[in-house]
Design a protein around this motif. Sequence first.
Motif, PDB file in Angstrom:
ATOM      1  N   ASP A 181       0.829  -1.210   0.000  1.00 62.37           N
ATOM      2  CA  ASP A 181       0.000   0.000   0.000  1.00 62.37           C
ATOM      3  C   ASP A 181       0.862   1.258   0.000  1.00 62.37           C
ATOM      4  N   GLN A 182       1.960   1.242   0.771  1.00 59.55           N
ATOM      5  CA  GLN A 182       2.837   2.418   0.801  1.00 59.55           C
ATOM      6  C   GLN A 182       3.435   2.679  -0.582  1.00 59.55           C
ATOM      7  N   LEU A 183       3.892   1.622  -1.249  1.00 55.89           N
ATOM      8  CA  LEU A 183       4.472   1.785  -2.584  1.00 55.89           C
ATOM      9  C   LEU A 183       3.400   2.202  -3.599  1.00 55.89           C
ATOM     10  N   SER A 184       2.197   1.671  -3.441  1.00 56.64           N
ATOM     11  CA  SER A 184       1.107   2.026  -4.356  1.00 56.64           C
ATOM     12  C   SER A 184       0.750   3.497  -4.226  1.00 56.64           C
ATOM     13  N   ASP A 185       0.729   4.000  -2.995  1.00 57.63           N
ATOM     14  CA  ASP A 185       0.437   5.422  -2.779  1.00 57.63           C
ATOM     15  C   ASP A 185       1.489   6.293  -3.452  1.00 57.63           C
ATOM     16  N   TRP A 186       2.748   5.858  -3.396  1.00 54.81           N
ATOM     17  CA  TRP A 186       3.813   6.643  -4.018  1.00 54.81           C
ATOM     18  C   TRP A 186       3.687   6.643  -5.540  1.00 54.81           C
ATOM     19  N   THR A 187       3.308   5.525  -6.141  1.00 50.67           N
ATOM     20  CA  THR A 187       3.231   5.443  -7.598  1.00 50.67           C
ATOM     21  C   THR A 187       2.139   6.346  -8.177  1.00 50.67           C
ATOM     22  N   LEU A 188       1.199   6.774  -7.339  1.00 50.85           N
ATOM     23  CA  LEU A 188       0.150   7.668  -7.820  1.00 50.85           C
ATOM     24  C   LEU A 188       0.729   9.030  -8.186  1.00 50.85           C
ATOM     25  N   ASN A 189       1.800   9.429  -7.514  1.00 49.49           N
ATOM     26  CA  ASN A 189       2.467  10.704  -7.813  1.00 49.49           C
ATOM     27  C   ASN A 189       3.954  10.549  -7.535  1.00 49.49           C
ATOM     28  N   PRO A 190       4.677   9.857  -8.426  1.00 46.46           N
ATOM     29  CA  PRO A 190       6.073   9.500  -8.152  1.00 46.46           C
ATOM     30  C   PRO A 190       7.021  10.689  -8.035  1.00 46.46           C
ATOM     31  N   LEU A 191       6.632  11.855  -8.571  1.00 43.77           N
ATOM     32  CA  LEU A 191       7.514  13.013  -8.498  1.00 43.77           C
ATOM     33  C   LEU A 191       7.457  13.710  -7.139  1.00 43.77           C
ATOM     34  N   GLU A 192       6.444  13.412  -6.374  1.00 42.45           N
ATOM     35  CA  GLU A 192       6.277  14.067  -5.072  1.00 42.45           C
ATOM     36  C   GLU A 192       6.899  13.211  -3.975  1.00 42.45           C
ATOM     37  N   ILE A 193       7.705  13.843  -3.133  1.00 46.53           N
ATOM     38  CA  ILE A 193       8.316  13.132  -2.011  1.00 46.53           C
ATOM     39  C   ILE A 193       7.270  12.957  -0.911  1.00 46.53           C
ATOM     40  N   PRO A 194       7.026  11.736  -0.433  1.00 48.45           N
ATOM     41  CA  PRO A 194       6.018  11.531   0.620  1.00 48.45           C
ATOM     42  C   PRO A 194       6.330  12.362   1.864  1.00 48.45           C
ATOM     43  N   ARG A 195       5.304  12.937   2.467  1.00 45.45           N
ATOM     44  CA  ARG A 195       5.494  13.724   3.685  1.00 45.45           C
ATOM     45  C   ARG A 195       5.934  12.817   4.834  1.00 45.45           C
ATOM     46  N   VAL A 196       5.462  11.583   4.810  1.00 42.82           N
ATOM     47  CA  VAL A 196       5.841  10.609   5.837  1.00 42.82           C
ATOM     48  C   VAL A 196       6.186   9.299   5.140  1.00 42.82           C
ATOM     49  N   THR A 197       7.297   8.697   5.524  1.00 48.20           N
ATOM     50  CA  THR A 197       7.708   7.418   4.951  1.00 48.20           C
ATOM     51  C   THR A 197       7.902   6.401   6.066  1.00 48.20           C
ATOM     52  N   TRP A 198       7.273   5.255   5.921  1.00 50.16           N
ATOM     53  CA  TRP A 198       7.432   4.145   6.872  1.00 50.16           C
ATOM     54  C   TRP A 198       8.742   3.445   6.514  1.00 50.16           C
ATOM     55  N   ILE A 199       9.831   3.885   7.146  1.00 52.43           N
ATOM     56  CA  ILE A 199      11.158   3.419   6.755  1.00 52.43           C
ATOM     57  C   ILE A 199      11.319   1.920   6.978  1.00 52.43           C
ATOM     58  N   SER A 200      10.841   1.412   8.104  1.00 47.35           N
ATOM     59  CA  SER A 200      10.996  -0.022   8.382  1.00 47.35           C
ATOM     60  C   SER A 200      10.099  -0.880   7.500  1.00 47.35           C
ATOM     61  N   GLY A 201       9.242  -0.234   6.702  1.00 45.22           N
ATOM     62  CA  GLY A 201       8.407  -0.967   5.754  1.00 45.22           C
ATOM     63  C   GLY A 201       9.070  -1.122   4.398  1.00 45.22           C
ATOM     64  N   LEU A 202      10.345  -0.745   4.311  1.00 43.80           N
ATOM     65  CA  LEU A 202      11.090  -0.886   3.067  1.00 43.80           C
ATOM     66  C   LEU A 202      11.957  -2.134   3.122  1.00 43.80           C
ATOM     67  N   PHE A 203      12.271  -2.683   1.979  1.00 44.31           N
ATOM     68  CA  PHE A 203      13.158  -3.845   1.932  1.00 44.31           C
ATOM     69  C   PHE A 203      14.556  -3.471   2.419  1.00 44.31           C
ATOM     70  N   ASN A 204      14.985  -2.265   2.048  1.00 45.82           N
ATOM     71  CA  ASN A 204      16.322  -1.807   2.401  1.00 45.82           C
ATOM     72  C   ASN A 204      16.237  -0.397   2.979  1.00 45.82           C
ATOM     73  N   PRO A 205      15.977  -0.274   4.290  1.00 41.53           N
ATOM     74  CA  PRO A 205      15.875   1.057   4.901  1.00 41.53           C
ATOM     75  C   PRO A 205      17.145   1.891   4.733  1.00 41.53           C
ATOM     76  N   GLN A 206      18.309   1.221   4.730  1.00 39.63           N
ATOM     77  CA  GLN A 206      19.565   1.957   4.594  1.00 39.63           C
ATOM     78  C   GLN A 206      19.624   2.691   3.259  1.00 39.63           C
ATOM     79  N   ARG A 207      19.013   2.100   2.248  1.00 40.31           N
ATOM     80  CA  ARG A 207      18.977   2.734   0.937  1.00 40.31           C
ATOM     81  C   ARG A 207      18.224   4.063   1.001  1.00 40.31           C
ATOM     82  N   PHE A 208      17.159   4.100   1.774  1.00 33.80           N
ATOM     83  CA  PHE A 208      16.381   5.328   1.928  1.00 33.80           C
ATOM     84  C   PHE A 208      17.194   6.383   2.676  1.00 33.80           C
ATOM     85  N   LEU A 209      17.897   5.973   3.727  1.00 33.60           N
ATOM     86  CA  LEU A 209      18.704   6.913   4.494  1.00 33.60           C
ATOM     87  C   LEU A 209      19.834   7.488   3.638  1.00 33.60           C
ATOM     88  N   THR A 210      20.383   6.676   2.749  1.00 31.79           N
ATOM     89  CA  THR A 210      21.397   7.175   1.820  1.00 31.79           C
ATOM     90  C   THR A 210      20.782   8.213   0.886  1.00 31.79           C
TER      91      THR A 210
END
Length: 215
Positions: free
Chosen positions: A171-200
Motif C-alpha cells: 500500500d505504501q508503494l502504491s500510494d507513491w506510484t500515484l504521484n512519483p515526483l512528489e516526495i512523501p510527507r511521511v515514509t514508513w522506513i521499516s516498511g522498506l526492503f532496504n531502509p539503509q537505501r532510503f537513508l542514503t
Amino acid sequence: YLEHIDVAMVGDSPLAFGLHPNAEIGFRTDQCNSMLATIVSLQPNLTDSGGGEQSVQHAADAILNDILDAYSEVKFDMIDIRSNMDTPGPFQNVFLQECETMNLLVVQMMKTLEELNLGFQGEMTMSKDMETLMTELALNVVPIIWRQKPYDFPSLRPLSSWLSNLRSRIDQLSDWTLNPLEIPRVTWISGLFNPQRFLTGVLQNYARKHMVPIN
C-alpha cells in the motif's frame, strides 16, 4: 542420577563468559521457541473425520487460495512509472528499487503457489520443495522459499501477520506510484526492503541541496 545432574552438573552462567546475566534470557527464549517449533513440526498429519479435523493439504489449500486471490493482481508497472518522471532523484530511485524488489517477491510467491496448486490437482508431481511449502502454509510459517535474497525483508512474524505486513508495504508503494515526483510527507522506513537505501537517499538529497560532500 537425576539429583546428581541437577546439583553437580549445572551449566555455566553468562558471567563465566564475560556476559551480562540477562544474556541468558535471550538464550532461554530462543531455546524455548526452537523446542516449541520442533514440537509443532512433529504433529501428525490429520485426516478428515467427523470431528472436522483437516489434513495438512486441505489446510494449506485454503491458505493458498486466499493468498492467490489477494496478491495475484499485485504488480508495479515499472515502464509506466518511469515514464512519469524525467530524471529520478535520490528518493525516486529508492522507491523504484523498492517496487522492483516487491515485484520479484510477489512473482516468486505466485509461481510457487501456482505450482503447489497444480500439485494438489494432480497436474504436477509433488516435489520435496512443494511438500515443504505445503507444510509451512499449514503451520502458519513464512515459507523459506519466499525468504531468499534479494526480496527478503527481516521479520519474525507468523505467516498470517507477515501477509498483513506485506499488504501494508504494498500500500505504501502504491500510494507513491500515484504521484512519483512528489516526495512523501511521511515514509514508513521499516516498511522498506532496504531502509539503509532510503537513508542514503536522504544524505544525497541534503548534499545536493546544500552543496556539501555526501560524507
